[in-house]
Structure formats: C-alpha cells, structure tokens
Design a protein around this motif. Structure first.
Motif, PDB file in Angstrom:
ATOM      1  N   THR A  16     -11.341 -25.564  26.256  1.00 54.74           N
ATOM      2  CA  THR A  16     -10.869 -26.469  25.221  1.00 54.74           C
ATOM      3  C   THR A  16     -11.082 -25.919  23.818  1.00 54.74           C
ATOM      4  O   THR A  16     -10.481 -26.400  22.882  1.00 54.74           O
ATOM      5  CB  THR A  16     -11.548 -27.850  25.340  1.00 54.74           C
ATOM      6  N   SER A  17     -11.917 -24.902  23.665  1.00 51.43           N
ATOM      7  CA  SER A  17     -12.132 -24.350  22.333  1.00 51.43           C
ATOM      8  C   SER A  17     -11.116 -23.264  21.990  1.00 51.43           C
ATOM      9  O   SER A  17     -11.021 -22.845  20.848  1.00 51.43           O
ATOM     10  CB  SER A  17     -13.553 -23.797  22.209  1.00 51.43           C
ATOM     11  N   CYS A  18     -10.352 -22.788  22.982  1.00 49.39           N
ATOM     12  CA  CYS A  18      -9.331 -21.778  22.727  1.00 49.39           C
ATOM     13  C   CYS A  18      -8.142 -22.427  22.039  1.00 49.39           C
ATOM     14  O   CYS A  18      -7.819 -23.562  22.287  1.00 49.39           O
ATOM     15  CB  CYS A  18      -8.869 -21.135  24.039  1.00 49.39           C
ATOM     16  N   SER A  19      -7.462 -21.670  21.164  1.00 45.18           N
ATOM     17  CA  SER A  19      -6.266 -22.203  20.523  1.00 45.18           C
ATOM     18  C   SER A  19      -5.160 -21.172  20.571  1.00 45.18           C
ATOM     19  O   SER A  19      -5.398 -19.988  20.777  1.00 45.18           O
ATOM     20  CB  SER A  19      -6.560 -22.598  19.079  1.00 45.18           C
ATOM     21  N   LYS A  20      -3.931 -21.649  20.351  1.00 47.70           N
ATOM     22  CA  LYS A  20      -2.770 -20.781  20.335  1.00 47.70           C
ATOM     23  C   LYS A  20      -2.312 -20.623  18.892  1.00 47.70           C
ATOM     24  O   LYS A  20      -2.506 -21.503  18.065  1.00 47.70           O
ATOM     25  CB  LYS A  20      -1.642 -21.397  21.167  1.00 47.70           C
ATOM     26  N   ASP A  21      -1.625 -19.522  18.603  1.00 46.91           N
ATOM     27  CA  ASP A  21      -1.132 -19.288  17.257  1.00 46.91           C
ATOM     28  C   ASP A  21      -0.099 -20.316  16.835  1.00 46.91           C
ATOM     29  O   ASP A  21       0.048 -20.600  15.660  1.00 46.91           O
ATOM     30  CB  ASP A  21      -0.526 -17.878  17.151  1.00 46.91           C
ATOM     31  N   ASN A  22       0.626 -20.893  17.786  1.00 51.81           N
ATOM     32  CA  ASN A  22       1.678 -21.833  17.440  1.00 51.81           C
ATOM     33  C   ASN A  22       1.230 -23.297  17.539  1.00 51.81           C
ATOM     34  O   ASN A  22       2.055 -24.194  17.588  1.00 51.81           O
ATOM     35  CB  ASN A  22       2.916 -21.592  18.305  1.00 51.81           C
ATOM     36  N   ASP A  23      -0.080 -23.538  17.572  1.00 53.03           N
ATOM     37  CA  ASP A  23      -0.584 -24.909  17.615  1.00 53.03           C
ATOM     38  C   ASP A  23      -0.176 -25.660  16.357  1.00 53.03           C
ATOM     39  O   ASP A  23      -0.026 -25.088  15.286  1.00 53.03           O
ATOM     40  CB  ASP A  23      -2.118 -24.933  17.701  1.00 53.03           C
ATOM     41  N   VAL A  24      -0.026 -26.965  16.498  1.00 53.90           N
ATOM     42  CA  VAL A  24       0.231 -27.812  15.348  1.00 53.90           C
ATOM     43  C   VAL A  24      -1.002 -27.755  14.452  1.00 53.90           C
ATOM     44  O   VAL A  24      -2.126 -27.673  14.923  1.00 53.90           O
ATOM     45  CB  VAL A  24       0.471 -29.267  15.829  1.00 53.90           C
ATOM     46  N   THR A  25      -0.793 -27.802  13.158  1.00 52.44           N
ATOM     47  CA  THR A  25      -1.921 -27.770  12.223  1.00 52.44           C
ATOM     48  C   THR A  25      -2.876 -28.899  12.560  1.00 52.44           C
ATOM     49  O   THR A  25      -2.455 -30.056  12.658  1.00 52.44           O
ATOM     50  CB  THR A  25      -1.419 -27.934  10.778  1.00 52.44           C
ATOM     51  N   PRO A  26      -4.160 -28.599  12.764  1.00 56.57           N
ATOM     52  CA  PRO A  26      -5.122 -29.644  13.127  1.00 56.57           C
ATOM     53  C   PRO A  26      -5.222 -30.716  12.046  1.00 56.57           C
ATOM     54  O   PRO A  26      -5.157 -30.420  10.859  1.00 56.57           O
ATOM     55  CB  PRO A  26      -6.449 -28.891  13.259  1.00 56.57           C
ATOM     56  N   SER A  27      -5.349 -31.958  12.488  1.00 55.37           N
ATOM     57  CA  SER A  27      -5.541 -33.036  11.534  1.00 55.37           C
ATOM     58  C   SER A  27      -6.978 -32.993  11.034  1.00 55.37           C
ATOM     59  O   SER A  27      -7.835 -32.350  11.620  1.00 55.37           O
ATOM     60  CB  SER A  27      -5.249 -34.382  12.211  1.00 55.37           C
ATOM     61  N   SER A  68     -24.368 -46.558  30.362  1.00 59.05           N
ATOM     62  CA  SER A  68     -23.396 -46.368  29.296  1.00 59.05           C
ATOM     63  C   SER A  68     -24.106 -45.740  28.104  1.00 59.05           C
ATOM     64  O   SER A  68     -25.267 -46.060  27.829  1.00 59.05           O
ATOM     65  CB  SER A  68     -22.809 -47.733  28.902  1.00 59.05           C
ATOM     66  N   TYR A  69     -23.419 -44.834  27.399  1.00 58.08           N
ATOM     67  CA  TYR A  69     -23.954 -44.194  26.198  1.00 58.08           C
ATOM     68  C   TYR A  69     -22.936 -44.354  25.085  1.00 58.08           C
ATOM     69  O   TYR A  69     -21.752 -44.067  25.284  1.00 58.08           O
ATOM     70  CB  TYR A  69     -24.223 -42.699  26.434  1.00 58.08           C
ATOM     71  N   LYS A  70     -23.389 -44.820  23.900  1.00 59.72           N
ATOM     72  CA  LYS A  70     -22.506 -45.016  22.751  1.00 59.72           C
ATOM     73  C   LYS A  70     -23.081 -44.308  21.529  1.00 59.72           C
ATOM     74  O   LYS A  70     -24.292 -44.331  21.309  1.00 59.72           O
ATOM     75  CB  LYS A  70     -22.397 -46.504  22.396  1.00 59.72           C
ATOM     76  N   PHE A  71     -22.181 -43.716  20.744  1.00 60.32           N
ATOM     77  CA  PHE A  71     -22.581 -43.100  19.480  1.00 60.32           C
ATOM     78  C   PHE A  71     -21.339 -42.857  18.642  1.00 60.32           C
ATOM     79  O   PHE A  71     -20.218 -42.917  19.138  1.00 60.32           O
ATOM     80  CB  PHE A  71     -23.339 -41.787  19.709  1.00 60.32           C
ATOM     81  N   LYS A  72     -21.552 -42.580  17.371  1.00 61.75           N
ATOM     82  CA  LYS A  72     -20.453 -42.215  16.480  1.00 61.75           C
ATOM     83  C   LYS A  72     -20.481 -40.710  16.290  1.00 61.75           C
ATOM     84  O   LYS A  72     -21.554 -40.104  16.205  1.00 61.75           O
ATOM     85  CB  LYS A  72     -20.579 -42.918  15.138  1.00 61.75           C
ATOM     86  N   ARG A  73     -19.282 -40.120  16.244  1.00 59.33           N
ATOM     87  CA  ARG A  73     -19.184 -38.673  16.039  1.00 59.33           C
ATOM     88  C   ARG A  73     -17.906 -38.366  15.266  1.00 59.33           C
ATOM     89  O   ARG A  73     -16.845 -38.899  15.574  1.00 59.33           O
ATOM     90  CB  ARG A  73     -19.167 -37.945  17.378  1.00 59.33           C
ATOM     91  N   THR A  74     -18.037 -37.529  14.258  1.00 60.54           N
ATOM     92  CA  THR A  74     -16.873 -37.085  13.506  1.00 60.54           C
ATOM     93  C   THR A  74     -16.297 -35.866  14.204  1.00 60.54           C
ATOM     94  O   THR A  74     -17.001 -34.888  14.443  1.00 60.54           O
ATOM     95  CB  THR A  74     -17.269 -36.751  12.048  1.00 60.54           C
ATOM     96  N   MET A  75     -14.985 -35.958  14.548  1.00 57.28           N
ATOM     97  CA  MET A  75     -14.318 -34.883  15.278  1.00 57.28           C
ATOM     98  C   MET A  75     -12.938 -34.642  14.686  1.00 57.28           C
ATOM     99  O   MET A  75     -12.384 -35.505  13.999  1.00 57.28           O
ATOM    100  CB  MET A  75     -14.184 -35.259  16.756  1.00 57.28           C
ATOM    101  N   LYS A  76     -12.409 -33.466  14.986  1.00 60.37           N
ATOM    102  CA  LYS A  76     -11.064 -33.107  14.559  1.00 60.37           C
ATOM    103  C   LYS A  76     -10.271 -32.673  15.785  1.00 60.37           C
ATOM    104  O   LYS A  76     -10.828 -32.502  16.873  1.00 60.37           O
ATOM    105  CB  LYS A  76     -11.101 -31.998  13.513  1.00 60.37           C
ATOM    106  N   GLN A  77      -8.979 -32.467  15.590  1.00 61.78           N
ATOM    107  CA  GLN A  77      -8.121 -32.037  16.683  1.00 61.78           C
ATOM    108  C   GLN A  77      -8.687 -30.774  17.320  1.00 61.78           C
ATOM    109  O   GLN A  77      -9.109 -29.853  16.633  1.00 61.78           O
ATOM    110  CB  GLN A  77      -6.712 -31.771  16.170  1.00 61.78           C
ATOM    111  N   GLY A  78      -8.723 -30.764  18.649  1.00 63.59           N
ATOM    112  CA  GLY A  78      -9.239 -29.618  19.397  1.00 63.59           C
ATOM    113  C   GLY A  78     -10.690 -29.770  19.834  1.00 63.59           C
ATOM    114  O   GLY A  78     -11.130 -29.087  20.752  1.00 63.59           O
ATOM    115  N   ASP A  79     -11.455 -30.675  19.190  1.00 64.31           N
ATOM    116  CA  ASP A  79     -12.831 -30.933  19.648  1.00 64.31           C
ATOM    117  C   ASP A  79     -12.756 -31.629  21.001  1.00 64.31           C
ATOM    118  O   ASP A  79     -11.782 -32.315  21.314  1.00 64.31           O
ATOM    119  CB  ASP A  79     -13.588 -31.803  18.649  1.00 64.31           C
ATOM    120  N   ASN A  80     -13.804 -31.454  21.813  1.00 65.66           N
ATOM    121  CA  ASN A  80     -13.762 -32.044  23.151  1.00 65.66           C
ATOM    122  C   ASN A  80     -14.956 -32.923  23.447  1.00 65.66           C
ATOM    123  O   ASN A  80     -16.001 -32.801  22.823  1.00 65.66           O
ATOM    124  CB  ASN A  80     -13.629 -30.954  24.222  1.00 65.66           C
ATOM    125  N   LEU A  81     -14.760 -33.798  24.416  1.00 69.96           N
ATOM    126  CA  LEU A  81     -15.806 -34.664  24.965  1.00 69.96           C
ATOM    127  C   LEU A  81     -15.793 -34.455  26.471  1.00 69.96           C
ATOM    128  O   LEU A  81     -14.733 -34.454  27.097  1.00 69.96           O
ATOM    129  CB  LEU A  81     -15.515 -36.131  24.655  1.00 69.96           C
TER     130      LEU A  81
END
Length: 127
Positions: A16-27, A68-81
C-alpha cells in the motif's frame, strides 16, 4: 502463526505504500475517527495487531472478544489501516471478523473461519 501474521502485515504496508507515476495527485491530510471492531464466536484472540494513531503497529495477545479500538488520526491519500486478529486452536466452526470504520462508516471487513482462523482487512485512503 505469529510470524505469518507479521509477514502479512509487513507485506500489506509495503504494497500500500507503493505508488505509480500516473497516480492522481494526493489530496491533503484529513483527520479521521478510526475504529476497529473484532467479533468472534471464540472468547479470545491469541494475536491481534493493528495500525495505530501514529501509523505504527500495536500488537496484543490473549485479547478478550469482542473488542473495539477508537482513535483519531490524520491521514492522506495512500495511507493505510490494517488489522489482523486470529484464533489459535479453535474448531472447524470457529469464526473471527474484523471491521475498519472511518468516521462511523464501515470501509473494510474480513472474516476468517476454521481451527486457526484469522481475518486481515486492509484499507487504503482513497481506494
């Protein structure tokens, strides 16, 4: 079994951390309310590991179920859970289910069945 689980988590993070050159610009980054839910017809999970609020891994053993586990996390496109939970020494009827929720909405779910059942849902932001 635990080595296999660790390898699966490592592989999921690598893929999930790999990206392609033609990926949409991450938000841009966004804060999410993350929740993991683990249910089973067994009373405990012998191994449980999940991506935590810092992006690292939290690993637990002999965890009473359901949990159950709950938390807040700041993430961007391409980050994984990722969450992995297993039952060791169950029966053919044993079952374990893991769900990943973002802002209260279920985005990924997996169920494992059998003697050494394990469930490993992986969700990538923007998928």
């Amino acid at each position: 079994m635990k080595q296999l689980a660790y390898l699966l988590l490592s592989y999921a993070a690598l893929v999930t951390s790999c990206s392609k050159d033609n990926d949409v610009t991450p938000s841009g980054p966004k804060e999410y309310q993350v929740e993991y839910k683990v249910t089973s017809n067994a009373s405990t999970s012998d191994y449980l590991s999940y991506t935590n609020e810092s992006g690292g891994n939290t690993t637990l053993s002999n965890t009473p179920l359901p949990v159950s586990y709950k938390f807040k996390r700041t993430m961007k496109q391409g980050d994984n859970l990722t969450i992995l939970a297993s039952i060791d020494g169950g029966t053919a009827a044993s079952e374990i289910t893991c769900a990943i929720l973002l802002d209260g909405r279920e985005v990924k779910k997996a169920t494992g069945r059998g003697i050494d059942a394990q469930a490993v849902p992986v969700y990538v932001i923007g998928e």
